[in-house]
Each structure stands twice: as structure tokens, then as C-alpha cells.
Design a protein around this motif. Structure first.
Motif, mmCIF file in Angstrom:
data_model
loop_
_atom_site.group_PDB
_atom_site.id
_atom_site.type_symbol
_atom_site.label_atom_id
_atom_site.label_comp_id
_atom_site.label_asym_id
_atom_site.label_seq_id
_atom_site.Cartn_x
_atom_site.Cartn_y
_atom_site.Cartn_z
ATOM 1 N N UNK A 1 1.275 -0.644 0.187
ATOM 2 C CA UNK A 1 -0.429 -0.002 -0.234
ATOM 3 C C UNK A 1 0.848 1.399 -0.465
ATOM 4 N N UNK A 2 0.540 2.289 -0.913
ATOM 5 C CA UNK A 2 1.408 3.811 -0.815
ATOM 6 C C UNK A 2 0.191 4.264 -1.123
ATOM 7 N N UNK A 3 0.614 5.413 0.088
ATOM 8 C CA UNK A 3 0.003 6.909 -0.237
ATOM 9 C C UNK A 3 0.470 7.792 0.236
ATOM 10 N N UNK A 4 -0.136 8.711 -1.042
ATOM 11 C CA UNK A 4 0.951 9.751 -0.585
ATOM 12 C C UNK A 4 -0.381 11.099 0.392
ATOM 13 N N UNK A 5 0.297 11.642 1.099
ATOM 14 C CA UNK A 5 -0.531 12.578 1.846
ATOM 15 C C UNK A 5 -0.587 14.454 1.687
ATOM 16 N N UNK A 6 -1.167 15.656 1.281
ATOM 17 C CA UNK A 6 -0.929 16.518 1.169
ATOM 18 C C UNK A 6 -1.744 17.357 2.466
ATOM 19 N N UNK A 7 -0.635 17.869 3.655
ATOM 20 C CA UNK A 7 -1.444 18.483 4.249
ATOM 21 C C UNK A 7 -2.075 20.093 4.325
ATOM 22 N N UNK A 8 -3.361 20.432 4.411
ATOM 23 C CA UNK A 8 -3.474 21.540 3.981
ATOM 24 C C UNK A 8 -3.405 22.858 4.872
ATOM 25 N N UNK A 9 -4.441 22.804 5.265
ATOM 26 C CA UNK A 9 -4.827 23.087 7.199
ATOM 27 C C UNK A 9 -6.016 23.559 7.906
ATOM 28 N N UNK A 10 -6.061 24.564 8.569
ATOM 29 C CA UNK A 10 -7.435 23.910 9.461
ATOM 30 C C UNK A 10 -8.396 23.933 8.998
ATOM 31 N N UNK A 11 -10.039 23.503 8.871
ATOM 32 C CA UNK A 11 -10.907 23.399 8.575
ATOM 33 C C UNK A 11 -11.633 24.492 8.083
ATOM 34 N N UNK A 12 -12.224 25.029 6.793
ATOM 35 C CA UNK A 12 -12.510 26.216 6.453
ATOM 36 C C UNK A 12 -13.686 25.386 5.386
ATOM 37 N N UNK A 13 -15.264 25.370 5.483
ATOM 38 C CA UNK A 13 -16.099 24.541 4.974
ATOM 39 C C UNK A 13 -15.902 25.047 3.624
ATOM 40 N N UNK A 14 -15.093 26.666 2.507
ATOM 41 C CA UNK A 14 -15.082 26.613 1.650
ATOM 42 C C UNK A 14 -13.754 25.795 0.713
ATOM 43 N N UNK A 15 -13.115 25.454 1.793
ATOM 44 C CA UNK A 15 -11.326 24.956 1.210
ATOM 45 C C UNK A 15 -11.942 23.995 1.076
ATOM 46 N N UNK A 16 -12.674 23.229 1.886
ATOM 47 C CA UNK A 16 -13.187 21.948 2.054
ATOM 48 C C UNK A 16 -13.821 21.062 0.607
ATOM 49 N N UNK A 17 -14.807 21.817 0.032
ATOM 50 C CA UNK A 17 -15.604 21.900 -0.418
ATOM 51 C C UNK A 17 -14.268 22.201 -2.147
ATOM 52 N N UNK A 18 -14.007 23.598 -2.532
ATOM 53 C CA UNK A 18 -13.285 23.549 -3.457
ATOM 54 C C UNK A 18 -11.935 22.544 -3.316
ATOM 55 N N UNK A 19 -11.675 21.208 -1.945
ATOM 56 C CA UNK A 19 -10.730 20.398 -2.010
ATOM 57 C C UNK A 19 -11.410 19.337 -3.077
#
Length: 796
Positions: free
Chosen positions: A621-639
Motif C-alpha cells: 500500500x502506498x499513500x501520498x498525503x498532502x496536508x492543507x490546514x484547518x478546516x474551512x467550509x469553502x476550502x473543503x468544498x474546493x478540495x
């Protein structure tokens, strides 16, 4: 059928086979099939792999492409097919569409292949033996199986459903109740899975699988004898009309008040039913009991005798005693005759067991299906109807689905759980023993379609109860009573801790679950890893430490609940009141967050490699994770929008073109409120090492960056509209709405109208928002974590 595409598909089939190999269920099925008489279809290798579809044909000058075309010409024919379409369009429109789309399907005019003449595939000397098998997981299990004549034609009576309902019963007088008291078994499943493997035109399987304790493994012959005694009791008594009518009533209630299922699942199910039932029964044939015919039930029941049974005993203790190897999955097994003294006893007119008897009448079957009137103003979202230092309750009366059902969910929050790895384990033991203690008294409710589940959450005990509201309070009160009066015997404590060792071990040997555990261990402060928990359990915990932990846990809590459905607000408050009055606990000294603190990754690409624990499993299993930052509704929807754009090209690049593996997917990550996204590939160490896969993921993301930069405004808007439509989709049943609302409560976010806010955010996005967000998480300052789990890490 392009040759090149077939070669790539062979790789996908091979990956699927490699993923299936470590599954004990698949291995057992393959071994069972191998017992069929030579030439019978059940003895075939039905998975396929690179050897059978590529290397062997090549060696023997067989053209796979030509064989595939032959297969297609013979079997892909309109007159063998059934079709189901579900839509809000008119029937005339649907008829027009179906004619346009499907009338080109060829009809070869050949008679449909039949297999009904290949009866009694398991009537062989090899069948009625004891098979010892070495499993992949840590487990002791006994499976007793009979091969009966095909039962599909008796669907109006469902004899195997009647028998399995009794055999699988967990109440007083049942097989499992007796075995649990002996501390020999933890679970039992009986019946026919209605898959093509278990039920077809040549035979029907009836099997009883029992999860054994260490003690039960030592006494597996006695366990089998108990099963045979119960079946003999049923054979002597003959079919019982009261029980048949009780099952019929439960199934009728469930059918009459069933909630709408996912349309994809529904059409798939109906399409299969059209192959199996006459037209008038395609909607009901697989669910209802239509007629009581005791002679049909007795005929099936009387065949379940020891002399016709096949016994399979799975246990790690069989290691070293199994000299045979199943051809395709490499399962180690041995064959032996049933021990002489037991074989003799089973052939004789053996005694019945006085502790085994039929279940009593079920007091949980609902009879009141009235919809209740509102006793407070109607609301679109749940409202807080109780708020005290000890707890709060959210409530919403259903006025949309209008069914006599209710959902009750409670979260009993305590800071005690996460104080140490030992506490987390004691909490797991506590929830497992509580579930064990409830199994018998709550089983009647369970079969009357009242469902309950106790979950050891990370910060508290989660209690979930649902079903017909008429008798639901009885079940809820039963659970709270058992929680209040919690106790355990030393024998049960030992049995559950031994089983928990196996559970933890079985989680650790799967690459995907180990990868998740490692990723969260790196990202979340104060999280105890599965290894920590396993170590604490192996170090030894006492019954005294459990009882003192439970006493302390129950003494100070914050209880949060959600009640939805056909319940008044007054009734909903009674549920919280019952918990508070019964447990009589103190409030928490301070508010407790229900999420972990998260580590902010330093800029750059970080790599964590972990050696898989199952040496024989090639899956990586290979997972590459990109961390963003604290949750904002706008950012989560964009993601979310970004991941939606990514799904198809990710699959195309990493699976279809690069053939890295069967499981390939991007996903949004919300780690205790911190956002990020990841790309995961499940591959095999025999094909690619994990660094190659990591590089290919990087290659894909670079090509994807170019792809979204060149995206037209039209293509961007199409995806935005598609995501908006998904979010505007009506809930198909009350459970979907409850799940969404409960997620808000259990994470203490309480944004019940989240979807409406997300739709607003989506309408405001431009293509440049998407591109710049993606680039910001890909540049030199990006916070990236790769987790590799592979059995061959140190050799590559």
C-alpha cells in the motif's frame, strides 16, 4: 476488444486475484469447490490470474483474444439477458430510450446453457471428512457444511431460511447460547448466502460457521456434537407453524415499511431476481415467505445429518500438521477421517441435549404502526431540546419519509479513555464484554428488525439503536440497564481478551489498515497506535483493572444524543433522562474536545516505510498525503471539487495505463479538523517496489496540474454543476439524513445545513481558484507525507 486493452485488463484481473489471496473466506471457498467431482463447474478456478490468462496460453499457443471473442459470441446474447431501468422519466420515455440504446445487442439464437443435469457434485468420498486448514488471520473457526439438492424452486416456502433462523438464533435454548455459556464460541452464522456459489441449479449449500475460543478449539468435536443434537431436536419436533408465522410476520413488516434503497443496488437486485423468479414475484420473491409447507421444510431438515456433513477446522494451531496445498490460493490443509469414537456416536441414536430448545414467543415484534402527531413546531434540522451540564439532546420529528421507525444515537464522552494505551484497550474489552452480555437478551429484538450497535469510539461509547418505534424503547432501556449493571466473570474476561489479541493482530496484518494506523500515528498527537494497544494487551490486564476502569468511566460523563423519526419530543427527552437517571453520573469538570490535536508537517516530502507483518502477502500500500490546514467550509468544498476532477484521470493513468494495481484512488482527508488530500495505490511487491509507485503518483500529479491548467471553462462548470447536483440529491431514506446529522453531533460541529453552505460556495468558484489551490499544495513548500507498507521493503 482491442488486444492491447485485453493485456491491460489481464493485469487488473491478476491484481484482483492477488488482493483476494489473503482472504480466508475466498481460500475456504476455493478449497470447498475443489471437493466437487471432476468436471463439475464448481471445481473451476473462477478468479483468473496472469498465469491462466497470459503465461499458460502463451506456452500452449492459445490465443486469449480469439478465445475471448468466442466466449463473447456464445454467451453475450440478448435472449439470456434481463434489464432493469429506474428513473423519474415517464414509462414512454424510458421505453424509447431502452429501444434506442439496447436494441443493438446481438441475439445468437442458441439455446441457453443449462447445468441442472450436473446434480450431487459433492456426493464423493472426500466430502464427509475433517479438513484442517491453516488460516491467514489469527482465528479458530469450525464450519459444518451440507450440499443439498437445489432449493431455489422452493422460494415460496424458503426452507433454508426457516432452518437458518433457528440454527442462527442466539436467545435462550439456542446453540450459541449453550456454547457461550461453556465459553467455547463467540459467534455463529448459519444458512445459505444465496450467492451463485452457494445456491445454483446443481446444488444448495447449508453451512454453519462458528467462531471458536481457544477453549472451543480444544473441544471442537463437542461443539460439532452440540450442533448435531440441535438439528436432531428440530428433526424430531418437525417444522413449527408458530415459528414460521413469526418469521413471516417479521419479513412482512420489514417489506411493507422498507425504506428506499440506493437505485443502483435496487436495479441490480431486481435484474438478478428476473433471472430467478416468475414475473409476479420479482419484487418479493427474495424477501417474503408465501406459504407454509412443512413437508418441504422437513425434507431439507432431514438431510442435515452428521454422516453427510463436511467439517472444516481453521486454526493457526494446524500449522505444521497440514501437508497438502490447494492449487490456486496455496492454502495449507490436511484431510482426515472423523475420529472413530465420534463417528460411532454420531451414527448411533444419540441423546438430545436438554439445554437446547425452540425459542419462546418474541415480545419485540411491532404491532403499532401509527404515525405520531407533532408535539412541538416542525423544523427542517435537528434542534437542541435538552441542555444540562450532564448532557444535551438533539431532536427532529420525521415528516418526510413517514414511516413508523426511529433512530436513537448517543455518545457517552469520557476523557478517561485516551489517558493511556492500557485504558484504550480496557475500553475495547469493556465494549466487547457488554456486547457479549447483551447478545442473548437482545437477540429477539434483533430478529424483530430492531437493530443496535455499541461502538468503542475514540473519545466515548457510541450507542446506536434503530427500527420500528413501537418497541424500540424496550431495547434501548435493556442496553442502558446492562451498561449500568455491568459485570464479567473471569472466564468471559479471558475469552474476550484472547479474541481481542486476534482482532488487533488481524488488523495489523492488512497493509491498508496498517498504513492508515501509521499515517494517523504520525499526524495526531496523543494517539495510541494499534501496536501500542497490542503491546498493552500482551503485557496482561486483569479483571480487577477492567472493573475499576468501568466504574470510573461511568462516574463522570458528558452524554450527547440525537433522536429522529416517528417519535415525539417528549418521548425523545425520556431517552436522555433514562441514561442520566440510571447511570447517575457526575458532569465533566471541563468541556472535552472530541478530536485529537494534529501535527503540522514541516515543508517538504516526508517518507515513512513500514514492513508489512504478513510475509506471505505480496500486497503493498502506498499513500501520498498532502496536508492543507484547518478546516474551512469553502476550502473543503474546493478540495472535494479537485478530487472529483482527479478521480477519472487518476484511475486512467495509474491503473489503466501504468497497471500499478487494482485499488487506485484519490480522496479528501479530514484529520481531526485538519484538511488534506491523498492518492492511494494498492499494488503487489512482486510487480513494483514502493518507490516506483510513489514516483508514478508524482508523475500523475504533474500531468494532472497541466490538465487542469488547460481545462476549458465549460469543462470546469460541468464538474461544478455535477457536484452541486450530487449535493442537491434527495436522501433516499431516513438513515441517510440521520447519518449526516449524527456526523455533525459526534464531531461537535452542529452545522446541520452544511450542504446548503457548500452549494453556495461551489457557485462562487472559478477555475483559477482550483488551479491556484492545487499549485499551493504542490510547490516546494508543500507539506507531504508518503506512507509505504510492503513485505519486501528491506529487499528492494
Amino acid at each position: 476488444m482491442i488486444r492491447d486493452a485485453i493485456d491491460r485488463e489481464v493485469e487488473a484481473v491478476d491484481s484482483e486475484y492477488q488482493l483476494a489471496r489473503p482472504s480466508d473466506a475466498n481460500r475456504k471457498e476455493m478449497l470447498f469447490g475443489s471437493l466437487a467431482r471432476p468436471g463439475h463447474p464448481m471445481g473451476k478456478f473462477f478468479w483468473g490470474n496472469a498465469d491462466t490468462l497470459k503465461h499458460e496460453p502463451k506456452k500452449n499457443d492459445i490465443d486469449t483474444h480469439a478465445r475471448l471473442r468466442e466466449f463473447w459470441m456464445r454467451y453475450y446474447s440478448a435472449h439470456y439477458m434481463t434489464l432493469v431501468v429506474q428513473s423519474k422519466e415517464t414509462l414512454d420515455t424510458l421505453e424509447k430510450w431502452v429501444t434506442e440504446i439496447f436494441s443493438q445487442i446481438p441475439n445468437n439464437g442458441l439455446p441457453k446453457p443449462t447445468f441442472g443435469h450436473l446434480t450431487d457434485p459433492f456426493d464423493t468420498p472426500a466430502f464427509n471428512k475433517l479438513y484442517r486448514v491453516v488460516p491467514i488471520r489469527k482465528i479458530h473457526a469450525l464450519t459444518i457444511t451440507w450440499a443439498l439438492p437445489p432449493q431455489q424452486q422452493h422460494y415460496r416456502v424458503k426452507p433454508l431460511h426457516y432452518i437458518s433462523w433457528l440454527v442462527g438464533h442466539e436467545g435462550k435454548g439456542s446453540i450459541l447460547s449453550y456454547l457461550r455459556k461453556k465459553c467455547w464460541a463467540l459467534a455463529l452464522f448459519g444458512g445459505n448466502g444465496e450467492t451463485g456459489f452457494e445456491q445454483n441449479s446443481t446444488y444448495s449449500v447449508f453451512s454453519i460457521s462458528i467462531t471458536l475460543t481457544n477453549e472451543g478449539y480444544e473441544h471442537f468435536y463437542e461443539v460439532a456434537y452440540t450442533v448435531f443434537q440441535y438439528l436432531k431436536m428440530l428433526q424430531k419436533l418437525g417444522p413449527d407453524k408458530r415459528i414460521f408465522e413469526e418469521i413471516r410476520k417479521i419479513e412482512d413488516n420489514e417489506f411493507h415499511y422498507q425504506e428506499q434503497t440506493d437505485p443502483v443496488e435496487y436495479v441490480e437486485n431486481m435484474c438478478e431476481n428476473m433471472q430467478l423468479y416468475p414475473l409476479q414475484d420479482i419484487l418479493t420473491g427474495d424477501q417474503l415467505l408465501f406459504e407454509y409447507k412443512p413437508e418441504v421444510i422437513a425434507e431439507a431438515l432431514n438431510q442435515l445429518v452428521p454422516q453427510k456433513a463436511n467439517l472444516v477446522l481453521l486454526s493457526g494451531a494446524n500449522e505444521g500438521k497440514c501437508e497438502l496445498k490447494e492449487k490456486w490460493f496455496g492454502t495449507q490443509y490436511s484431510i482426515e477421517d472423523i475420529e472413530n469414537s465420534w463417528a460411532k456416536q454420531w451414527k448411533s441414536n444419540f441423546e438430545l441435549n436438554p439445554d437446547l430448545h425452540l425459542p419462546a414467543e418474541n415480545k419485540y415484534i411491532a404491532t403499532d404502526f401509527m404515525l405520531k402527531a407533532f408535539d412541538c413546531p416542525e423544523t427542517e434540522y435537528p434542534v437542541k431540546v435538552v441542555n444540562t451540564p450532564q448532557g444535551c439532546l438533539w431532536y427532529k420529528k420525521d415528516n418526510k419519509f413517514k414511516i413508523p421507525k426511529a433512530y436513537i444515537r448517543f455518545h457517552l464522552i469520557s476523557p478517561l479513555i485516551q489517558k493511556s494505551a492500557a485504558n484504550v484497550v480496557l475500553f475495547d474489552i469493556f465494549v466487547n464484554i457488554l456486547t457479549h452480555n447483551l447478545a442473548e437478551p437482545a437477540y429477539e429484538a434483533d430478529v424483530a428488525q430492531l437493530e443496535y450497535k455499541l461502538v468503542a469510539g475514540e473519545h466515548g461509547l457510541i450507542i446506536r439503536v434503530k427500527g420500528f418505534n413501537h418497541k424500540l424503547p424496550l431495547l434501548f432501556q435493556l442496553i442502558i440497564d446492562y451498561l449500568t449493571e455491568f459485570t464479567s466473570t473471569p472466564a468471559v474476561f479471558t475469552m474476550i481478551t484472547e479474541q481481542l489479541k486476534k482482532t488487533y493482530f488481524n488488523i495489523l496484518i492488512k497493509p491498508e489498515t496498517l498504513a492508515k494506523d501509521v499515517r494517523l500515528l504520525i499526524l495526531e498527537y496523543a494517539r495510541w497506535s494499534m501496536i501500542d494497544k497490542y503491546q498493552a494487551l500482551m503485557d496482561g490486564l486483569s479483571l480487577e483493572s477492567l472493573l475499576s476502569f468501568v466504574k470510573e468511566f461511568k462516574s463522570q460523563l458528558f452524554v450527547e444524543g440525537l433522536v429522529q423519526g416517528n417519535v415525539t419530543s417528549t418521548e425523545s427527552m425520556d431517552f436522555l433522562k433514562y441514561v442520566v437517571d440510571k447511570l447517575n453520573f457526575m458532569p465533566l469538570e471541563q468541556e472535552m474536545p472530541v478530536q485529537f490535536q494534529v501535527v503540522e508537517l514541516p515543508g517538504g516530502h516526508h517518507l515513512c516505510k513500514v514492513k508489512a507483518l504478513n510475509k506471505g502477502d505480496a500486497n503493498s500500500e502506498v499513500t501520498v498525503y498532502y496536508q492543507s490546514g484547518t478546516r474551512s467550509l469553502r476550502e473543503y468544498t474546493l478540495m472535494e471539487l479537485l478530487v472529483m476532477h482527479m478521480e477519472e484521470p487518476c484511475f486512467d493513468f495509474l491503473r489503466t495505463k501504468q497497471t500499478l494495481g487494482y485499488h487506485v484512488y484519490p480522496t479528501c482527508r479530514n484529520t481531526s479538523g485538519i484538511l488534506g488530500f491523498s492518492v492511494t495505490v494498492g499494488t503487489q511487491a512482486t510487480k513494483y517496489n514502493s518507490e516506483v509507485v510513489d514516483k508514478k503518483i508524482e508523475e500523475f500529479l504533474s500531468s494532472f496540474e497541466e490538465k487542469i491548467e488547460n481545462l476549458t471553462e465549460d469543462a470546469f462548470n460541468t464538474q461544478v454543476t455535477a457536484l452541486i447536483k450530487l449535493k442537491e440529491c434527495e436522501d433516499t431514506h431516513l438513515g441517510e439524513e440521520v447519518d449526516r446529522n449524527w456526523n455533525e453531533v459526534v464531531t461537535q460541529q452542529y452545522l446541520f445545513d452544511r450542504l446548503a453552505h457548500e452549494i453556495e460556495a461551489l457557485k462562487s468558484f472559478s477555475k483559477s481558484d482550483l488551479v491556484s489551490w492545487f499549485k499551493a499544495h504542490r510547490g516546494p513548500g508543500s507539506k507531504t507525507l508518503s506512507v509505504h507498507v510492503s513485505c519486501w521493503l528491506w529487499e528492494t
